[in-house]
Motif scaffolding. Structure first.
Motif, PDB file in Angstrom:
ATOM      1  N   ASN A 215       0.815  -1.208   0.000  1.00 24.84           N
ATOM      2  CA  ASN A 215       0.000   0.000   0.000  1.00 24.84           C
ATOM      3  C   ASN A 215       0.853   1.263   0.000  1.00 24.84           C
ATOM      4  O   ASN A 215       0.585   2.216  -0.751  1.00 24.84           O
ATOM      5  CB  ASN A 215      -0.928  -0.010   1.215  1.00 24.84           C
ATOM      6  CG  ASN A 215      -1.855   1.191   1.238  1.00 24.84           C
ATOM      7  OD1 ASN A 215      -1.613   2.154   1.958  1.00 24.84           O
ATOM      8  ND2 ASN A 215      -2.912   1.142   0.438  1.00 24.84           N
ATOM      9  N   ASP A 216       1.890   1.281   0.823  1.00 22.46           N
ATOM     10  CA  ASP A 216       2.713   2.484   0.904  1.00 22.46           C
ATOM     11  C   ASP A 216       3.526   2.711  -0.363  1.00 22.46           C
ATOM     12  O   ASP A 216       3.791   3.858  -0.737  1.00 22.46           O
ATOM     13  CB  ASP A 216       3.626   2.406   2.119  1.00 22.46           C
ATOM     14  CG  ASP A 216       2.863   2.585   3.433  1.00 22.46           C
ATOM     15  OD1 ASP A 216       1.626   2.722   3.387  1.00 22.46           O
ATOM     16  OD2 ASP A 216       3.500   2.567   4.495  1.00 22.46           O
ATOM     17  N   ILE A 217       3.921   1.643  -1.031  1.00 22.96           N
ATOM     18  CA  ILE A 217       4.632   1.777  -2.301  1.00 22.96           C
ATOM     19  C   ILE A 217       3.703   2.327  -3.386  1.00 22.96           C
ATOM     20  O   ILE A 217       4.026   3.295  -4.077  1.00 22.96           O
ATOM     21  CB  ILE A 217       5.234   0.427  -2.732  1.00 22.96           C
ATOM     22  CG1 ILE A 217       6.464   0.093  -1.862  1.00 22.96           C
ATOM     23  CG2 ILE A 217       5.625   0.444  -4.208  1.00 22.96           C
ATOM     24  CD1 ILE A 217       7.018  -1.299  -2.093  1.00 22.96           C
ATOM     25  N   PHE A 218       2.527   1.726  -3.524  1.00 25.92           N
ATOM     26  CA  PHE A 218       1.638   2.120  -4.616  1.00 25.92           C
ATOM     27  C   PHE A 218       0.956   3.464  -4.371  1.00 25.92           C
ATOM     28  O   PHE A 218       0.581   4.157  -5.322  1.00 25.92           O
ATOM     29  CB  PHE A 218       0.588   1.034  -4.862  1.00 25.92           C
ATOM     30  CG  PHE A 218       1.076  -0.091  -5.726  1.00 25.92           C
ATOM     31  CD1 PHE A 218       0.941  -0.061  -7.099  1.00 25.92           C
ATOM     32  CD2 PHE A 218       1.706  -1.185  -5.168  1.00 25.92           C
ATOM     33  CE1 PHE A 218       1.410  -1.089  -7.903  1.00 25.92           C
ATOM     34  CE2 PHE A 218       2.185  -2.226  -5.950  1.00 25.92           C
ATOM     35  CZ  PHE A 218       2.040  -2.178  -7.324  1.00 25.92           C
ATOM     36  N   SER A 219       0.778   3.839  -3.107  1.00 25.44           N
ATOM     37  CA  SER A 219       0.082   5.093  -2.809  1.00 25.44           C
ATOM     38  C   SER A 219       1.032   6.280  -2.703  1.00 25.44           C
ATOM     39  O   SER A 219       0.577   7.414  -2.527  1.00 25.44           O
ATOM     40  CB  SER A 219      -0.698   4.952  -1.501  1.00 25.44           C
ATOM     41  OG  SER A 219       0.178   4.775  -0.401  1.00 25.44           O
ATOM     42  N   HIS A 220       2.328   6.040  -2.826  1.00 25.80           N
ATOM     43  CA  HIS A 220       3.293   7.098  -2.522  1.00 25.80           C
ATOM     44  C   HIS A 220       3.109   8.338  -3.399  1.00 25.80           C
ATOM     45  O   HIS A 220       3.114   9.470  -2.901  1.00 25.80           O
ATOM     46  CB  HIS A 220       4.725   6.575  -2.674  1.00 25.80           C
ATOM     47  CG  HIS A 220       5.761   7.621  -2.368  1.00 25.80           C
ATOM     48  ND1 HIS A 220       5.916   8.150  -1.107  1.00 25.80           N
ATOM     49  CD2 HIS A 220       6.666   8.253  -3.160  1.00 25.80           C
ATOM     50  CE1 HIS A 220       6.880   9.061  -1.134  1.00 25.80           C
ATOM     51  NE2 HIS A 220       7.352   9.135  -2.355  1.00 25.80           N
ATOM     52  N   ARG A 221       2.938   8.156  -4.685  1.00 25.97           N
ATOM     53  CA  ARG A 221       2.807   9.313  -5.573  1.00 25.97           C
ATOM     54  C   ARG A 221       1.600  10.163  -5.185  1.00 25.97           C
ATOM     55  O   ARG A 221       1.701  11.392  -5.037  1.00 25.97           O
ATOM     56  CB  ARG A 221       2.670   8.860  -7.026  1.00 25.97           C
ATOM     57  CG  ARG A 221       2.499  10.016  -8.012  1.00 25.97           C
ATOM     58  CD  ARG A 221       2.385   9.509  -9.442  1.00 25.97           C
ATOM     59  NE  ARG A 221       2.211  10.614 -10.370  1.00 25.97           N
ATOM     60  CZ  ARG A 221       1.040  11.171 -10.660  1.00 25.97           C
ATOM     61  NH1 ARG A 221      -0.068  10.722 -10.091  1.00 25.97           N
ATOM     62  NH2 ARG A 221       0.970  12.179 -11.513  1.00 25.97           N
ATOM     63  N   LYS A 222       0.448   9.530  -4.982  1.00 25.86           N
ATOM     64  CA  LYS A 222      -0.761  10.274  -4.629  1.00 25.86           C
ATOM     65  C   LYS A 222      -0.579  10.988  -3.297  1.00 25.86           C
ATOM     66  O   LYS A 222      -0.953  12.157  -3.142  1.00 25.86           O
ATOM     67  CB  LYS A 222      -1.963   9.334  -4.565  1.00 25.86           C
ATOM     68  CG  LYS A 222      -3.249  10.010  -4.116  1.00 25.86           C
ATOM     69  CD  LYS A 222      -4.393   9.037  -3.971  1.00 25.86           C
ATOM     70  CE  LYS A 222      -5.632   9.735  -3.446  1.00 25.86           C
ATOM     71  NZ  LYS A 222      -6.768   8.793  -3.225  1.00 25.86           N
ATOM     72  N   GLU A 223      -0.004  10.294  -2.317  1.00 24.67           N
ATOM     73  CA  GLU A 223       0.127  10.883  -0.993  1.00 24.67           C
ATOM     74  C   GLU A 223       1.085  12.066  -0.992  1.00 24.67           C
ATOM     75  O   GLU A 223       0.862  13.061  -0.300  1.00 24.67           O
ATOM     76  CB  GLU A 223       0.574   9.808   0.005  1.00 24.67           C
ATOM     77  CG  GLU A 223      -0.541   8.802   0.284  1.00 24.67           C
ATOM     78  CD  GLU A 223      -0.111   7.661   1.176  1.00 24.67           C
ATOM     79  OE1 GLU A 223       1.113   7.548   1.440  1.00 24.67           O
ATOM     80  OE2 GLU A 223      -0.979   6.894   1.620  1.00 24.67           O
ATOM     81  N   CYS A 224       2.151  11.965  -1.777  1.00 26.81           N
ATOM     82  CA  CYS A 224       3.070  13.101  -1.884  1.00 26.81           C
ATOM     83  C   CYS A 224       2.376  14.317  -2.473  1.00 26.81           C
ATOM     84  O   CYS A 224       2.522  15.440  -1.991  1.00 26.81           O
ATOM     85  CB  CYS A 224       4.271  12.725  -2.736  1.00 26.81           C
ATOM     86  SG  CYS A 224       5.490  11.742  -1.861  1.00 26.81           S
TER      87      CYS A 224
END
Length: 334
Positions: A215-224
């Motif tokens: 989850n943290d790998i795939f969501s990183h772009r959106k969360e940034c």
């Protein structure tokens, strides 16, 4: 901030490897019907938060998530949990947008627009649970998650947590622990004795930890891009000074170890319970631990939740991510 520091936080692109899952994802053969029933329920019970748009749970493929994580589950039971899941995840998003209403949800004093949805979903699960104990465990696990999401609002105000501290927080907020009880519901068994085995508890933790990494790998772009720094990737970058690629590679290495640990633990459980009263059904339950990991991984490849409206998976397990500007400020104490 120096040029070197700026370069650390403004990252042009990075590569995602194929996730190291030792079992392939499978999907429940009744997925099309499950998806259609879930959509009908969503239109009936969940509030329209953005007029003229597809409801969040339909657009972000909630039905795919549960159909992938429970490939051997009863389709009616998967549909029941999906209704609850979509209401809960709407609540997760609501925590940031309307904390006062979310507090009502946590205290189960919710008023419209979510009271009807929660009441219907919980009543259905209560009436169909194989035992009262299974129902209560599902309630307890999801309530713990709701409280954790509420706490996350406070944690995020000063996100100065190192990698291991963040991992501990994410175990509370990732929302996967309920799934190992929901597995009993969708298989129509009470496997409480096996679920309380120390090796099964370790397997649940290993599986949840693996999914945190995914989850943290795939969501990183959106969360940034949204300024969300409550993730292990952000902790590695913010506190430990890693580049985004180094952070992802670190999580990948951890996933390899977790996948091996999970396989070892499940093999021990299969051997230990060869003469369990539930027979082959208990082994299907044990296999669900792996199915949850494989299914969650596959869903992250396919959902638009982290990839934008209109996104369609291209069928490749590796990808190159471009981030024009990541809104991650330097460590406030640096």
């Amino acid at each position: 901030m120096t040029t070197t520091e700026q370069d650390r936080y403004l990252v042009a692109d990075y590569d995602l490897p194929a996730m190291p899952c030792s079992v392939p994802a499978r999907i429940n053969p009744h997925y099309p019907t499950i998806r259609e029933r879930h959509a009908a329920w969503s239109y009936k019970f969940l509030p329209v938060r953005e007029p003229h748009k597809i409801p969040r749970g339909i657009a972000q493929l909630d039905a795919l998530f549960d159909s992938l994580t429970f490939p051997d589950g009863m389709p009616d039971r998967i549909y029941h949990h999906l209704c609850l899941l979509s209401t809960l995840v709407d609540g997760d998003d609501l925590a940031q947008q309307d904390p006062l209403l979310y507090e009502q949800v946590v205290l189960e004093q919710y008023d419209d627009p979510y009271s009807r949805a929660f009441a219907d979903a919980w009543q259905t699960i209560r009436e169909n649970a194989p035992t009262k104990a299974v129902y209560q465990r599902i309630r307890d696990r999801w309530r713990f998650w709701l409280l954790a999401v509420q706490k996350e609002i406070e944690w995020s105000k000063a996100p100065n947590y190192d990698y291991e501290e963040m991992f501990s927080i994410r175990l509370q907020t990732v929302g996967m622990e309920p799934y190992f009880v929901v597995a009993e519901y969708v298989l129509d068994i009470d496997a409480g004795d096996v679920a309380n085995d120390p090796d099964a508890i370790d397997a649940m933790t290993a599986a949840s930890s693996y999914i945190i990494c995914v989850n943290d790998i795939f969501s990183h772009r959106k969360e940034c891009l949204h300024g969300d720094s409550m993730s292990t990737v952000s902790a590695l970058r913010r506190i430990h000074g890693y580049s985004v690629q180094q952070a992802i590679d670190t999580l990948y290495t951890r996933m390899v170890d977790l996948d091996a640990k999970l396989s070892m633990l499940l093999a021990k459980l299969h051997e230990r319970y060869t003469k369990h009263p539930l027979g082959e059904r208990i082994h299907t339950y044990i296999d669900t631990y792996h199915a949850i990991v494989a299914g969650a991984t596959q869903w992250h490849l396919e959902t638009p939740r982290y990839n934008g409206v209109g996104y369609i998976w291209d069928g490749l397990r590796t990808r190159h991510i471009t981030v024009e500007t990541e809104m991650l400020p330097p460590h406030p104490l640096s």
